[in-house]
Scaffold this active site. Structure first.
Site, PDB file in Angstrom:
ATOM      1  N   ASP A  47       0.840  -1.198   0.000  1.00 26.13           N
ATOM      2  CA  ASP A  47       0.000   0.000   0.000  1.00 26.13           C
ATOM      3  C   ASP A  47       0.880   1.255   0.000  1.00 26.13           C
ATOM      4  O   ASP A  47       1.520   1.574   0.992  1.00 26.13           O
ATOM      5  CB  ASP A  47      -0.884   0.005   1.249  1.00 26.13           C
ATOM      6  CG  ASP A  47      -1.879   1.165   1.228  1.00 26.13           C
ATOM      7  OD1 ASP A  47      -2.990   0.978   0.705  1.00 26.13           O
ATOM      8  OD2 ASP A  47      -1.516   2.270   1.694  1.00 26.13           O
ATOM      9  N   TYR A  52       3.247   9.760  -0.680  1.00 26.54           N
ATOM     10  CA  TYR A  52       4.337   9.194   0.132  1.00 26.54           C
ATOM     11  C   TYR A  52       5.691   9.356  -0.566  1.00 26.54           C
ATOM     12  O   TYR A  52       6.736   9.147   0.049  1.00 26.54           O
ATOM     13  CB  TYR A  52       4.113   7.693   0.417  1.00 26.54           C
ATOM     14  CG  TYR A  52       2.816   7.331   1.096  1.00 26.54           C
ATOM     15  CD1 TYR A  52       1.997   8.293   1.685  1.00 26.54           C
ATOM     16  CD2 TYR A  52       2.389   6.007   1.153  1.00 26.54           C
ATOM     17  CE1 TYR A  52       0.803   7.943   2.288  1.00 26.54           C
ATOM     18  CE2 TYR A  52       1.198   5.648   1.761  1.00 26.54           C
ATOM     19  CZ  TYR A  52       0.400   6.622   2.317  1.00 26.54           C
ATOM     20  OH  TYR A  52      -0.787   6.269   2.903  1.00 26.54           O
ATOM     21  N   LYS A  77      -2.539   5.840  -4.474  1.00 24.02           N
ATOM     22  CA  LYS A  77      -3.618   6.796  -4.208  1.00 24.02           C
ATOM     23  C   LYS A  77      -3.315   8.127  -4.869  1.00 24.02           C
ATOM     24  O   LYS A  77      -2.154   8.558  -4.887  1.00 24.02           O
ATOM     25  CB  LYS A  77      -3.775   7.014  -2.693  1.00 24.02           C
ATOM     26  CG  LYS A  77      -3.678   5.752  -1.877  1.00 24.02           C
ATOM     27  CD  LYS A  77      -3.931   5.967  -0.398  1.00 24.02           C
ATOM     28  CE  LYS A  77      -3.592   4.716   0.389  1.00 24.02           C
ATOM     29  NZ  LYS A  77      -2.179   4.599   0.755  1.00 24.02           N
ATOM     30  N   HIS A 110      -7.260   9.658  -2.382  1.00 24.47           N
ATOM     31  CA  HIS A 110      -6.655   9.609  -1.041  1.00 24.47           C
ATOM     32  C   HIS A 110      -7.526  10.306   0.009  1.00 24.47           C
ATOM     33  O   HIS A 110      -7.725   9.798   1.112  1.00 24.47           O
ATOM     34  CB  HIS A 110      -5.263  10.242  -1.108  1.00 24.47           C
ATOM     35  CG  HIS A 110      -4.314   9.758  -0.060  1.00 24.47           C
ATOM     36  ND1 HIS A 110      -2.966   9.643  -0.278  1.00 24.47           N
ATOM     37  CD2 HIS A 110      -4.508   9.371   1.227  1.00 24.47           C
ATOM     38  CE1 HIS A 110      -2.376   9.192   0.829  1.00 24.47           C
ATOM     39  NE2 HIS A 110      -3.294   9.037   1.750  1.00 24.47           N
ATOM     40  N   ILE A 232      -3.194  -3.013   6.819  1.00 20.73           N
ATOM     41  CA  ILE A 232      -1.965  -2.662   6.098  1.00 20.73           C
ATOM     42  C   ILE A 232      -0.942  -2.081   7.070  1.00 20.73           C
ATOM     43  O   ILE A 232      -0.523  -0.933   6.934  1.00 20.73           O
ATOM     44  CB  ILE A 232      -2.281  -1.675   4.948  1.00 20.73           C
ATOM     45  CG1 ILE A 232      -3.226  -0.543   5.422  1.00 20.73           C
ATOM     46  CG2 ILE A 232      -2.891  -2.400   3.762  1.00 20.73           C
ATOM     47  CD1 ILE A 232      -3.438   0.552   4.374  1.00 20.73           C
ATOM     48  N   LYS A 234       2.414  -0.921   8.907  1.00 14.28           N
ATOM     49  CA  LYS A 234       3.701  -0.450   8.389  1.00 14.28           C
ATOM     50  C   LYS A 234       4.784  -0.713   9.426  1.00 14.28           C
ATOM     51  O   LYS A 234       4.581  -0.482  10.623  1.00 14.28           O
ATOM     52  CB  LYS A 234       3.597   1.057   8.103  1.00 14.28           C
ATOM     53  CG  LYS A 234       4.915   1.762   7.825  1.00 14.28           C
ATOM     54  CD  LYS A 234       5.518   2.402   9.063  1.00 14.28           C
ATOM     55  CE  LYS A 234       6.857   3.045   8.799  1.00 14.28           C
ATOM     56  NZ  LYS A 234       7.503   3.551  10.018  1.00 14.28           N
ATOM     57  N   ARG A 240       9.562  -6.858  13.140  1.00 13.87           N
ATOM     58  CA  ARG A 240       8.143  -6.475  13.267  1.00 13.87           C
ATOM     59  C   ARG A 240       7.370  -6.784  11.988  1.00 13.87           C
ATOM     60  O   ARG A 240       6.181  -7.128  12.034  1.00 13.87           O
ATOM     61  CB  ARG A 240       8.034  -4.983  13.568  1.00 13.87           C
ATOM     62  CG  ARG A 240       8.516  -4.620  14.951  1.00 13.87           C
ATOM     63  CD  ARG A 240       8.540  -3.108  15.084  1.00 13.87           C
ATOM     64  NE  ARG A 240       8.796  -2.687  16.450  1.00 13.87           N
ATOM     65  CZ  ARG A 240       8.956  -1.412  16.800  1.00 13.87           C
ATOM     66  NH1 ARG A 240       8.886  -0.453  15.884  1.00 13.87           N
ATOM     67  NH2 ARG A 240       9.178  -1.093  18.050  1.00 13.87           N
TER      68      ARG A 240
HETATM   69  N1  NAP Z   1      -5.288   6.515   3.407  1.00 11.45           N
HETATM   70  C1  NAP Z   1      -4.738   7.251   4.319  1.00 11.45           C
HETATM   71  O1  NAP Z   1      -5.060   8.440   4.480  1.00 11.45           O
HETATM   72  C2  NAP Z   1      -3.690   6.649   5.217  1.00 11.45           C
HETATM   73  C3  NAP Z   1      -3.278   7.338   6.385  1.00 11.45           C
HETATM   74  C4  NAP Z   1      -2.330   6.716   7.208  1.00 11.45           C
HETATM   75  C5  NAP Z   1      -1.826   5.469   6.850  1.00 11.45           C
HETATM   76  N2  NAP Z   1      -2.238   4.832   5.704  1.00 11.45           N
HETATM   77  C6  NAP Z   1      -1.703   3.513   5.294  1.00 11.45           C
HETATM   78  O2  NAP Z   1      -1.767   2.612   6.397  1.00 11.45           O
HETATM   79  C7  NAP Z   1      -0.465   2.107   6.670  1.00 11.45           C
HETATM   80  C8  NAP Z   1      -0.302   1.831   8.155  1.00 11.45           C
HETATM   81  O3  NAP Z   1      -0.619   2.960   8.933  1.00 11.45           O
HETATM   82  P1  NAP Z   1       0.460   3.808   9.761  1.00 11.45           P
HETATM   83  O4  NAP Z   1       1.765   3.681   9.091  1.00 11.45           O
HETATM   84  O5  NAP Z   1      -0.118   5.156   9.936  1.00 11.45           O
HETATM   85  O6  NAP Z   1       0.462   3.148  11.196  1.00 11.45           O
HETATM   86  P2  NAP Z   1       0.546   1.698  11.862  1.00 11.45           P
HETATM   87  O7  NAP Z   1       0.792   0.640  10.859  1.00 11.45           O
HETATM   88  O8  NAP Z   1      -0.656   1.584  12.755  1.00 11.45           O
HETATM   89  O9  NAP Z   1       1.809   1.862  12.819  1.00 11.45           O
HETATM   90  C9  NAP Z   1       3.112   2.049  12.340  1.00 11.45           C
HETATM   91  C10 NAP Z   1       4.028   2.349  13.542  1.00 11.45           C
HETATM   92  O10 NAP Z   1       4.002   1.246  14.456  1.00 11.45           O
HETATM   93  C11 NAP Z   1       5.310   0.708  14.611  1.00 11.45           C
HETATM   94  N3  NAP Z   1       5.151  -0.756  14.586  1.00 11.45           N
HETATM   95  C12 NAP Z   1       4.796  -1.537  13.532  1.00 11.45           C
HETATM   96  N4  NAP Z   1       4.699  -2.819  13.883  1.00 11.45           N
HETATM   97  C13 NAP Z   1       5.009  -2.877  15.196  1.00 11.45           C
HETATM   98  C14 NAP Z   1       5.100  -3.941  16.118  1.00 11.45           C
HETATM   99  N5  NAP Z   1       4.862  -5.208  15.751  1.00 11.45           N
HETATM  100  N6  NAP Z   1       5.442  -3.645  17.412  1.00 11.45           N
HETATM  101  C15 NAP Z   1       5.698  -2.369  17.784  1.00 11.45           C
HETATM  102  N7  NAP Z   1       5.609  -1.309  16.945  1.00 11.45           N
HETATM  103  C16 NAP Z   1       5.286  -1.571  15.658  1.00 11.45           C
HETATM  104  C17 NAP Z   1       6.128   1.218  13.423  1.00 11.45           C
HETATM  105  O11 NAP Z   1       7.474   1.388  13.814  1.00 11.45           O
HETATM  106  P3  NAP Z   1       8.754   1.030  12.872  1.00 11.45           P
HETATM  107  O12 NAP Z   1       8.405   1.354  11.461  1.00 11.45           O
HETATM  108  O13 NAP Z   1       9.827   1.902  13.442  1.00 11.45           O
HETATM  109  O14 NAP Z   1       9.019  -0.441  13.104  1.00 11.45           O
HETATM  110  C18 NAP Z   1       5.461   2.571  13.179  1.00 11.45           C
HETATM  111  O15 NAP Z   1       5.975   3.532  14.063  1.00 11.45           O
HETATM  112  C19 NAP Z   1       0.441   3.213   6.146  1.00 11.45           C
HETATM  113  O16 NAP Z   1       1.778   2.783   5.966  1.00 11.45           O
HETATM  114  C20 NAP Z   1      -0.252   3.576   4.860  1.00 11.45           C
HETATM  115  O17 NAP Z   1       0.040   2.619   3.859  1.00 11.45           O
HETATM  116  C21 NAP Z   1      -3.172   5.411   4.898  1.00 11.45           C
END
Ligand code: NAP
Length: 285
Positions: A47, A52, A77, A110, A232, A234, A240
């Protein structure tokens, strides 16, 4: 390799792997390696987004993976800077080029940006319909749309979004939008599924993790899977990335599911922007 990840059927007949790898905030120079790790672990759904600025890294990782393009599901997006039809057409071409592919599995608006572009996300959606008709976007969908914004698309356009990608995690369960999506055969994709890790030290989540002998992240991601959400997560950290993919050898019982859902804080739990007010537009590079 047989993937443990179930496919979710979309309303247009295509399928999407229920677990994907998100690359928001993965710096462009690190993206190739992060995605290569994810593909090695077994993720087959990536994703990304124009905003990005790391689509090239995604494309390079896929090209270097030795996997068939057809075995990988790519989402990108539309940039908030490119809602006008001509800009959207140019931006879509740029995405294909950066990703090194002649089609995208899923292309999303988006953000609806109802206070920009005269509130006309309908014409933007019609432009995505073009990409869908000519086959370059196998599926099209939206992100950050509320039920009232989706209703407008239903009334004024032809193709129903296949997906609505929205913020969902235990602190913002987003029940109304998820129910609306379900009722209208739109798959809900949960972004920030572990609340950018804020929910991992929650005592309830920690207690359930101890009980089932899994990590807090696995518990929260498993909660999403059992709710039927596409997730999804990240991570730039290889251990992790692996951990977040190991979700299919345990179950949460009904009581645990309910306890996690009860952590909902409604709007107070939201981390990102609100669909009705988000109006940020990046400068076109
Ligand atoms: N459509 C939209 O508007 C929108 C908005 C936000 C996000 N997204 C999508 O959703 C994806 C995920 O959301 P997100 O990146 O905001 O947040 P997330 O996946 O909820 O959290 C990512 C954070 O959690 C940490 N992390 C990941 N796995 C972990 C684990 N097993 N244990 C402890 N910490 C962990 C990562 O650290 P490290 O990377 O340092 O390991 C990072 O700081 C994005 O990458 C993007 O593709 C879309």
């Amino acid at each position: 390799m047989n993937s443990p990840v179930p496919d979710i059927r979309l309303n247009d007949g295509h399928t999407i792997p229920q677990v994907g790898f998100g690359v928001f905030q993965v710096p462009p120079p690190e993206t190739r390696e992060a995605v290569a790790t994810a593909l090695e672990v077994g993720y087959r759904h990536i994703d990304t987004a124009q905003m990005y600025q790391n689509e090239e890294g995604v494309g390079a990782a896929i090209a270097g993976s030795g996997l068939d393009r057809g075995d990988i599901f790519i989402t990108s997006k539309l940039s908030n800077a490119a809602h006008r039809p001509d800009d959207a057409r140019t931006a879509f071409d740029e995405s294909l080029k950066a990703l090194g592919t002649d089609y995208i599995d899923l292309f999303l608006i988006h953000w609806p940006l109802p206070t920009r572009y005269d509130g006309d996300f309908v014409q933007t959606w019609r432009t995505l319909e073009e990409f869908h008709r000519d086959g370059r976007a196998r599926s099209i969908g939206v992100s950050n749309f509320t039920p009232h914004q989706l209703r407008r698309l239903f009334e004024e356009t032809e193709v129903r979004p296949a997906v609505n990608q929205i913020e969902v995690h235990p602190y913002l369960t987003n029940d109304q939008t998820r129910a609306f999506d379900r009722e209208h055969e739109i798959a809900t994709e949960a972004y920030s599924p572990i609340a950018q890790n804020q929910v991992l030290t929650d005592p309830t989540v920690e207690a359930i993790a101890r009980q089932v002998d899994r990590t807090p992240a696995q518990v929260v991601l498993r909660w999403h899977i059992q709710l039927g959400n596409v997730v999804i997560p990240k991570s730039k950290t290889p251990s992790r990335v692996r951990e977040n993919f190991a979700l299919f050898d345990f179950d949460l019982d009904e009581a645990s599911m309910a306890m996690i859902s009860d952590l909902d804080r409604g709007e107070n739990g939201r981390i990102g922007g609100h669909p009705d007010t988000m109006d940020w537009i990046p400068r076109r590079s």
